[in-house]
Scaffold this active site. Structure first.
Site, PDB file in Angstrom:
ATOM      1  CE1 TYR A 106      -3.410   2.855   0.962  1.00 37.72           C
ATOM      2  CE2 TYR A 106      -1.946   3.284   2.817  1.00 37.72           C
ATOM      3  CZ  TYR A 106      -3.011   3.654   2.015  1.00 37.72           C
ATOM      4  OH  TYR A 106      -3.677   4.841   2.273  1.00 37.72           O
ATOM      5  CD1 TRP A 118      -2.725   5.777  11.350  1.00 36.27           C
ATOM      6  CD2 TRP A 118      -3.020   6.095  13.542  1.00 36.27           C
ATOM      7  NE1 TRP A 118      -1.800   5.015  12.021  1.00 36.27           N
ATOM      8  CE2 TRP A 118      -1.956   5.186  13.357  1.00 36.27           C
ATOM      9  CE3 TRP A 118      -3.382   6.458  14.839  1.00 36.27           C
ATOM     10  CZ2 TRP A 118      -1.257   4.627  14.423  1.00 36.27           C
ATOM     11  CZ3 TRP A 118      -2.689   5.904  15.903  1.00 36.27           C
ATOM     12  CH2 TRP A 118      -1.643   4.999  15.695  1.00 36.27           C
TER      13      TRP A 118
HETATM   14  N1  LIG Z   1      -8.017   5.502   5.924  1.00 34.13           N
HETATM   15  C1  LIG Z   1      -6.845   5.860   6.425  1.00 34.13           C
HETATM   16  O1  LIG Z   1      -6.513   5.557   7.583  1.00 34.13           O
HETATM   17  C2  LIG Z   1      -5.885   6.694   5.607  1.00 34.13           C
HETATM   18  C3  LIG Z   1      -4.636   7.018   6.159  1.00 34.13           C
HETATM   19  C4  LIG Z   1      -3.743   7.792   5.427  1.00 34.13           C
HETATM   20  C5  LIG Z   1      -4.104   8.228   4.151  1.00 34.13           C
HETATM   21  N2  LIG Z   1      -5.314   7.893   3.628  1.00 34.13           N
HETATM   22  C6  LIG Z   1      -5.632   8.368   2.284  1.00 34.13           C
HETATM   23  O2  LIG Z   1      -6.729   9.269   2.385  1.00 34.13           O
HETATM   24  C7  LIG Z   1      -7.547   9.179   1.204  1.00 34.13           C
HETATM   25  C8  LIG Z   1      -8.978   8.922   1.617  1.00 34.13           C
HETATM   26  O3  LIG Z   1      -9.033   7.691   2.347  1.00 34.13           O
HETATM   27  P1  LIG Z   1     -10.413   7.106   2.908  1.00 34.13           P
HETATM   28  O4  LIG Z   1     -10.107   6.464   4.203  1.00 34.13           O
HETATM   29  O5  LIG Z   1     -11.478   8.126   2.797  1.00 34.13           O
HETATM   30  O6  LIG Z   1     -10.664   5.947   1.833  1.00 34.13           O
HETATM   31  P2  LIG Z   1     -11.931   4.974   1.706  1.00 34.13           P
HETATM   32  O7  LIG Z   1     -12.942   5.271   2.750  1.00 34.13           O
HETATM   33  O8  LIG Z   1     -11.408   3.590   1.572  1.00 34.13           O
HETATM   34  O9  LIG Z   1     -12.548   5.425   0.311  1.00 34.13           O
HETATM   35  C9  LIG Z   1     -11.881   5.197  -0.894  1.00 34.13           C
HETATM   36  C10 LIG Z   1     -12.890   5.259  -2.019  1.00 34.13           C
HETATM   37  O10 LIG Z   1     -12.189   4.924  -3.233  1.00 34.13           O
HETATM   38  C11 LIG Z   1     -13.014   4.017  -3.949  1.00 34.13           C
HETATM   39  N3  LIG Z   1     -12.252   3.160  -4.854  1.00 34.13           N
HETATM   40  C12 LIG Z   1     -11.500   2.071  -4.539  1.00 34.13           C
HETATM   41  N4  LIG Z   1     -11.056   1.478  -5.671  1.00 34.13           N
HETATM   42  C13 LIG Z   1     -11.521   2.227  -6.704  1.00 34.13           C
HETATM   43  C14 LIG Z   1     -11.420   2.110  -8.120  1.00 34.13           C
HETATM   44  N5  LIG Z   1     -10.763   1.105  -8.716  1.00 34.13           N
HETATM   45  N6  LIG Z   1     -12.029   3.039  -8.886  1.00 34.13           N
HETATM   46  C15 LIG Z   1     -12.736   4.043  -8.312  1.00 34.13           C
HETATM   47  N7  LIG Z   1     -12.888   4.202  -6.991  1.00 34.13           N
HETATM   48  C16 LIG Z   1     -12.287   3.287  -6.192  1.00 34.13           C
HETATM   49  C17 LIG Z   1     -13.671   3.191  -2.859  1.00 34.13           C
HETATM   50  O11 LIG Z   1     -14.780   2.506  -3.396  1.00 34.13           O
HETATM   51  P3  LIG Z   1     -15.174   1.075  -2.726  1.00 34.13           P
HETATM   52  O12 LIG Z   1     -15.560   1.343  -1.317  1.00 34.13           O
HETATM   53  O13 LIG Z   1     -16.278   0.624  -3.613  1.00 34.13           O
HETATM   54  O14 LIG Z   1     -13.927   0.230  -2.814  1.00 34.13           O
HETATM   55  C18 LIG Z   1     -14.037   4.266  -1.849  1.00 34.13           C
HETATM   56  O15 LIG Z   1     -15.271   4.874  -2.141  1.00 34.13           O
HETATM   57  C19 LIG Z   1      -6.905   8.080   0.356  1.00 34.13           C
HETATM   58  O16 LIG Z   1      -6.048   8.663  -0.571  1.00 34.13           O
HETATM   59  C20 LIG Z   1      -6.090   7.264   1.352  1.00 34.13           C
HETATM   60  O17 LIG Z   1      -5.005   6.609   0.737  1.00 34.13           O
HETATM   61  C21 LIG Z   1      -6.209   7.154   4.333  1.00 34.13           C
END
Ligand SMILES: NC(=O)c1ccc[n+]([C@@H]2O[C@H](COP(=O)([O-])OP(=O)(O)OC[C@H]3O[C@@H](n4cnc5c(N)ncnc54)[C@H](OP(=O)(O)O)[C@@H]3O)[C@@H](O)[C@H]2O)c1
Length: 293
Positions: free
Chosen positions: A124, A149
């Protein structure tokens, strides 16, 4: 302003969809309307909506599953951001993208600044780092906001898990050797909108002048254990909690497919100094989140 938001159903995307409304016309999409593994789908969506700003909150975020699906993780997190950056440049638009503390190995021993050595230790993290590089190589107008997080109460997150365990288990065991900066998705969405509201003149030029990577996460640091204790402390409906004891555990006791970096707290001073915005303390924000959502 025409804004194309990707990942509208995700934790952050859901809040961005609401928060961005005052800044323009928001075209919000998610899988399957757009599939980030498909260059055609990315290009078609950008051409269809002709945005002046693309905000990419979509990502492959399942850290453990990424170990067995490295190609998909790389397509979504590594290659797609570069294609979005190319589309943005061709349209004369700006791109806002989110990255992760997992681009670091967690061995520094103090909060990370933007210029620290990048050394992801799982698929990742490597895929997200590739996303950062693919955007910067296009050399357009972009901000990469590296966060950590992320939680919301709408989708499964560490916060919702701890709340669920607190209603089912007398004793919960939480690791105390993973330290990070808990970040409420709503805070992240609101502060993104505040950055955009600061742009004077052309947004694309203004973002280009400020382009680069910024750390943006809840202020301060906590271990997962401290975070869980704060969740239980601030949780509404405390009468439903049956947990009597929160025990400290070590990451090594819970083997997972992906190795996690241990200390990835973030120093966000560069962001605060550049944009003149103040990031609130992770614990106060958690309190607000649990009162609000
Ligand atoms: N969550 C954390 O702890 C964390 C930490 C550090 C950085 N980040 C970053 O912050 C950002 C937001 O994270 P988040 O937690 O809001 O993410 P999230 O809740 O997992 O949401 C990601 C979204 O992307 C969609 N997605 C996944 N695969 C896809 C594809 N092939 N085509 C189009 N859409 C797709 C997902 O759809 P599905 O649900 O249908 O898969 C979901 O709606 C991301 O860039 C993540 O890397 C997150």
């Amino acid at each position: 302003m025409r804004i194309l938001l990707l990942g509208k159903n995700g934790q952050l995307g859901w809040d961005l969809h609401r928060t961005l409304q005052s800044l323009g016309i928001v075209f919000a999409v998610d899988y399957p309307e757009i599939d980030l593994t498909s260059p055609d789908s990315i290009n078609k969506t950008a051409q269809e909506y002709q945005p002046e700003l693309i905000i990419n909150a979509a990502a492959y975020t399942d850290v453990d599953r990424a170990e067995s699906e490295p190609d998909i993780a790389m397509d979504v997190n590594g290659l797609a951001p570069g294609l979005l950056a190319e589309q943005a440049k061709a349209l004369g638009a700006a791109l806002i993208h989110y990255s992760t503390d997992y681009v670091f190995d967690g061995k520094k021993g103090s909060p990370y600044v933007e210029t620290d050595r990048l050394n992801p230790i799982n698929v990742y993290g490597r895929s997200k780092l590739e996303g950062e590089r693919s955007i910067s190589q296009v050399n357009g107008s972009y901000l990469i906001l590296r966060t950590s997080w992320v939680y919301s109460l709408r989708r499964e997150s560490f916060v919702t898990k701890v709340l669920r365990w607190s209603r089912k288990k007398q004793t919960v065991r939480i690791v105390s050797d993973q330290i990070g900066s808990p970040t409420w998705a709503r805070m992240l969405a609101e502060i993104t909108a505040q950055v955009l509201a600061k742009a004077d003149g052309s947004l694309v030029h203004w973002i280009k002048e400020h382009r680069g990577v910024y750390h943006l996460a809840g202020k301060g640091a906590a271990s997962r254990l401290e975070w869980a204790q704060a969740i239980l402390h601030y949780a509404p409906h405390s009468e439903e909690q049956i947990t009597q004891e929160v025990q400290s555990a070590l990451t090594a006791e819970f083997p997972t497919p992906a190795q996690r970096p241990l200390l990835t707290a973030m120093n966000c001073e560069h962001f605060q100094n550049t944009f003149g915005l103040i990031i609130s303390d992770w614990k106060e924000t958690l309190h607000l989140a649990l009162e609000t959502e």
